[in-house]
Design a protein around this motif. Structure first.
Motif, PDB file in Angstrom:
ATOM      1  N   VAL A  49      -2.959  -0.234  13.032  1.00  0.00           N
ATOM      2  CA  VAL A  49      -2.021  -0.120  12.323  1.00  0.00           C
ATOM      3  C   VAL A  49      -0.798  -0.471  12.749  1.00  0.00           C
ATOM      4  O   VAL A  49      -0.360  -0.466  14.119  1.00  0.00           O
ATOM      5  CB  VAL A  49      -1.917   1.573  12.566  1.00  0.00           C
ATOM      6  N   THR A  50       0.110  -1.158  11.831  1.00  0.00           N
ATOM      7  CA  THR A  50       1.283  -2.036  11.968  1.00  0.00           C
ATOM      8  C   THR A  50       2.566  -1.128  11.122  1.00  0.00           C
ATOM      9  O   THR A  50       2.127  -0.154  10.357  1.00  0.00           O
ATOM     10  CB  THR A  50       1.360  -3.279  11.485  1.00  0.00           C
ATOM     11  N   ASP A  51       3.686  -1.341  11.400  1.00  0.00           N
ATOM     12  CA  ASP A  51       4.542  -0.912  10.500  1.00  0.00           C
ATOM     13  C   ASP A  51       4.640  -0.860   8.983  1.00  0.00           C
ATOM     14  O   ASP A  51       4.875  -0.213   8.187  1.00  0.00           O
ATOM     15  CB  ASP A  51       6.025  -1.299  10.986  1.00  0.00           C
ATOM     16  N   LEU A  52       3.951  -2.376   8.669  1.00  0.00           N
ATOM     17  CA  LEU A  52       3.637  -2.626   7.283  1.00  0.00           C
ATOM     18  C   LEU A  52       2.695  -1.676   6.568  1.00  0.00           C
ATOM     19  O   LEU A  52       2.528  -1.285   5.611  1.00  0.00           O
ATOM     20  CB  LEU A  52       3.367  -4.162   7.200  1.00  0.00           C
ATOM     21  N   THR A  53       1.579  -1.661   7.666  1.00  0.00           N
ATOM     22  CA  THR A  53       0.308  -0.837   7.140  1.00  0.00           C
ATOM     23  C   THR A  53       0.281   0.572   7.208  1.00  0.00           C
ATOM     24  O   THR A  53      -0.382   1.065   6.621  1.00  0.00           O
ATOM     25  CB  THR A  53      -0.864  -1.648   7.692  1.00  0.00           C
ATOM     26  N   ARG A  54       1.093   1.115   8.089  1.00  0.00           N
ATOM     27  CA  ARG A  54       1.433   2.450   8.362  1.00  0.00           C
ATOM     28  C   ARG A  54       1.156   3.770   6.986  1.00  0.00           C
ATOM     29  O   ARG A  54       0.307   4.363   7.289  1.00  0.00           O
ATOM     30  CB  ARG A  54       2.664   2.916   9.212  1.00  0.00           C
ATOM     31  N   PRO A  55       1.908   3.297   6.002  1.00  0.00           N
ATOM     32  CA  PRO A  55       1.885   4.245   4.849  1.00  0.00           C
ATOM     33  C   PRO A  55       0.378   4.150   4.191  1.00  0.00           C
ATOM     34  O   PRO A  55       0.072   5.298   3.787  1.00  0.00           O
ATOM     35  CB  PRO A  55       2.946   3.642   4.030  1.00  0.00           C
ATOM     36  N   PHE A  56      -0.299   3.112   4.203  1.00  0.00           N
ATOM     37  CA  PHE A  56      -1.546   2.966   3.654  1.00  0.00           C
ATOM     38  C   PHE A  56      -2.593   3.939   4.675  1.00  0.00           C
ATOM     39  O   PHE A  56      -3.365   4.844   4.231  1.00  0.00           O
ATOM     40  CB  PHE A  56      -1.967   1.318   3.668  1.00  0.00           C
ATOM     41  N   TRP A  57      -2.474   3.740   5.974  1.00  0.00           N
ATOM     42  CA  TRP A  57      -3.423   4.408   6.848  1.00  0.00           C
ATOM     43  C   TRP A  57      -2.938   5.718   6.860  1.00  0.00           C
ATOM     44  O   TRP A  57      -4.019   6.544   6.951  1.00  0.00           O
ATOM     45  CB  TRP A  57      -3.227   3.761   8.220  1.00  0.00           C
ATOM     46  N   GLU A  58      -1.614   6.274   6.797  1.00  0.00           N
ATOM     47  CA  GLU A  58      -1.580   7.751   6.806  1.00  0.00           C
ATOM     48  C   GLU A  58      -1.853   8.348   5.341  1.00  0.00           C
ATOM     49  O   GLU A  58      -2.645   9.388   5.521  1.00  0.00           O
ATOM     50  CB  GLU A  58       0.104   7.773   6.846  1.00  0.00           C
ATOM     51  N   ALA A  59      -1.693   7.570   4.591  1.00  0.00           N
ATOM     52  CA  ALA A  59      -2.474   8.207   3.247  1.00  0.00           C
ATOM     53  C   ALA A  59      -3.850   8.312   3.030  1.00  0.00           C
ATOM     54  O   ALA A  59      -4.525   9.349   2.851  1.00  0.00           O
ATOM     55  CB  ALA A  59      -2.023   7.390   1.891  1.00  0.00           C
ATOM     56  N   ALA A  60      -4.607   7.253   3.784  1.00  0.00           N
ATOM     57  CA  ALA A  60      -5.851   7.250   4.001  1.00  0.00           C
ATOM     58  C   ALA A  60      -6.329   8.423   4.824  1.00  0.00           C
ATOM     59  O   ALA A  60      -7.451   9.111   4.704  1.00  0.00           O
ATOM     60  CB  ALA A  60      -6.562   6.172   4.460  1.00  0.00           C
ATOM     61  N   ARG A  61      -5.681   8.713   6.170  1.00  0.00           N
ATOM     62  CA  ARG A  61      -5.936   9.718   6.887  1.00  0.00           C
ATOM     63  C   ARG A  61      -5.987  11.138   5.986  1.00  0.00           C
ATOM     64  O   ARG A  61      -6.883  11.899   6.331  1.00  0.00           O
ATOM     65  CB  ARG A  61      -5.090   9.895   8.016  1.00  0.00           C
ATOM     66  N   GLU A  62      -5.191  11.201   5.006  1.00  0.00           N
ATOM     67  CA  GLU A  62      -4.961  12.635   4.328  1.00  0.00           C
ATOM     68  C   GLU A  62      -5.841  12.376   3.029  1.00  0.00           C
ATOM     69  O   GLU A  62      -5.916  13.162   2.107  1.00  0.00           O
ATOM     70  CB  GLU A  62      -3.602  12.620   3.806  1.00  0.00           C
ATOM     71  N   GLY A  63      -6.891  11.296   2.839  1.00  0.00           N
ATOM     72  CA  GLY A  63      -7.569  11.342   1.782  1.00  0.00           C
ATOM     73  C   GLY A  63      -7.084  10.974   0.405  1.00  0.00           C
ATOM     74  O   GLY A  63      -7.604  11.211  -0.610  1.00  0.00           O
ATOM     75  N   ARG A  64      -5.901  10.014   0.597  1.00  0.00           N
ATOM     76  CA  ARG A  64      -5.275   9.321  -0.530  1.00  0.00           C
ATOM     77  C   ARG A  64      -5.486   7.984  -0.479  1.00  0.00           C
ATOM     78  O   ARG A  64      -5.332   7.415   0.595  1.00  0.00           O
ATOM     79  CB  ARG A  64      -3.994   9.929  -0.605  1.00  0.00           C
ATOM     80  N   LEU A  65      -5.605   7.460  -1.549  1.00  0.00           N
ATOM     81  CA  LEU A  65      -5.672   5.944  -1.699  1.00  0.00           C
ATOM     82  C   LEU A  65      -4.049   5.596  -2.265  1.00  0.00           C
ATOM     83  O   LEU A  65      -3.686   6.280  -3.142  1.00  0.00           O
ATOM     84  CB  LEU A  65      -6.571   5.356  -2.785  1.00  0.00           C
ATOM     85  N   ALA A  66      -3.432   4.636  -1.540  1.00  0.00           N
ATOM     86  CA  ALA A  66      -2.275   4.390  -1.738  1.00  0.00           C
ATOM     87  C   ALA A  66      -2.097   2.804  -1.732  1.00  0.00           C
ATOM     88  O   ALA A  66      -2.690   2.025  -1.073  1.00  0.00           O
ATOM     89  CB  ALA A  66      -1.009   4.709  -0.541  1.00  0.00           C
ATOM     90  N   ALA A  67      -1.036   2.153  -2.305  1.00  0.00           N
ATOM     91  CA  ALA A  67      -0.759   0.881  -2.491  1.00  0.00           C
ATOM     92  C   ALA A  67       0.860   0.714  -2.619  1.00  0.00           C
ATOM     93  O   ALA A  67       1.455   1.618  -3.107  1.00  0.00           O
ATOM     94  CB  ALA A  67      -1.297   0.124  -3.674  1.00  0.00           C
ATOM     95  N   GLN A  68       1.352  -0.315  -2.094  1.00  0.00           N
ATOM     96  CA  GLN A  68       2.561  -0.540  -2.463  1.00  0.00           C
ATOM     97  C   GLN A  68       3.019  -1.409  -3.906  1.00  0.00           C
ATOM     98  O   GLN A  68       2.102  -1.617  -4.400  1.00  0.00           O
ATOM     99  CB  GLN A  68       3.229  -2.188  -1.417  1.00  0.00           C
ATOM    100  N   ARG A  69       4.127  -0.823  -4.455  1.00  0.00           N
ATOM    101  CA  ARG A  69       4.584  -1.084  -5.903  1.00  0.00           C
ATOM    102  C   ARG A  69       5.853  -1.583  -5.716  1.00  0.00           C
ATOM    103  O   ARG A  69       6.772  -1.100  -5.151  1.00  0.00           O
ATOM    104  CB  ARG A  69       4.425   0.129  -6.771  1.00  0.00           C
ATOM    105  N   CYS A  70       6.093  -2.847  -6.061  1.00  0.00           N
ATOM    106  CA  CYS A  70       7.428  -3.560  -6.302  1.00  0.00           C
ATOM    107  C   CYS A  70       8.621  -2.784  -6.721  1.00  0.00           C
ATOM    108  O   CYS A  70       8.137  -2.340  -8.073  1.00  0.00           O
ATOM    109  CB  CYS A  70       7.329  -4.696  -6.852  1.00  0.00           C
ATOM    110  N   ASP A  71       9.681  -2.450  -6.104  1.00  0.00           N
ATOM    111  CA  ASP A  71      10.693  -1.716  -6.982  1.00  0.00           C
ATOM    112  C   ASP A  71      11.425  -2.434  -7.975  1.00  0.00           C
ATOM    113  O   ASP A  71      12.044  -1.734  -8.896  1.00  0.00           O
ATOM    114  CB  ASP A  71      11.881  -1.130  -5.874  1.00  0.00           C
TER     115      ASP A  71
END
Length: 164
Positions: free
Chosen positions: A33-55
């Motif tokens: 887990v890195t700063d860049l990937t942390r939100p993905f792995w936190e979501a996965a830990r909670e059973g959610r699939l997440a991805a980045q979306r350009c603002d």
């Protein structure tokens, strides 16, 4: 050298074997887990699939990147995704070349095109299915296997009845 949050081959953390298991089987690699990937792995830990979306332009991207490949903006948000999709591509691994998976062959790797974001392909394994039972176009849903250290590993499972 690290890319997309993965350590080099020789220094990947390993899962501990089940208690009482004294086999010499290699241990399965764990994600780094890195700063860049942390939100993905936190979501996965909670059973959610997440991805980045350009603002700026709204394009989804996975794996996570520091800037949008479409418009080059560094402004990004993390978005929860509906975890259903279809098998876009598949391959059955028969050789024992992937460290940590030597005793799992044959196993099925898939690229899944999500229904809610068809521009994304998520790569993973099919959980608990015979490789020959899964075909391109089959509907699947993300499932999350718990890993030591509180991580969740996204994989995919066939949808019963074949409907997305």
């Amino acid at each position: 050298m690290q890319a997309f949050g993965h350590a080099s081959h020789g220094d990947r953390p390993r899962e501990a074997p089940p208690e009482g298991d004294d086999s010499a089987a290699p241990l399965r690699p764990r994600p780094v887990v890195t700063d860049l990937t942390r939100p993905f792995w936190e979501a996965a830990r909670e059973g959610r699939l997440a991805a980045q979306r350009c603002d700026e332009c709204g394009v989804f991207r996975h794996p996570p990147l520091p800037q949008c490949v479409h418009c080059r903006s560094a402004r990004t948000s993390w978005v929860d995704l509906e975890p259903r999709g279809r098998v876009y591509q598949r391959t059955v691994m028969h050789e024992r070349r992937v460290h940590g998976f030597e005793n799992a062959v044959p196993y099925l790797c898939v690229a899944v095109q999500l229904d809610c974001a068809p521009e994304l392909l998520f790569v993973g394994n099919i959980a608990s299915s015979e490789p020959s039972e899964i075909r391109i176009g089959d509907p699947v849903v993300a499932v999350f296997d718990p890993l030591p250290g509180g991580l969740g590993l996204p994989q995919f499972a066939p949808i019963e009845g074949g409907e997305c």
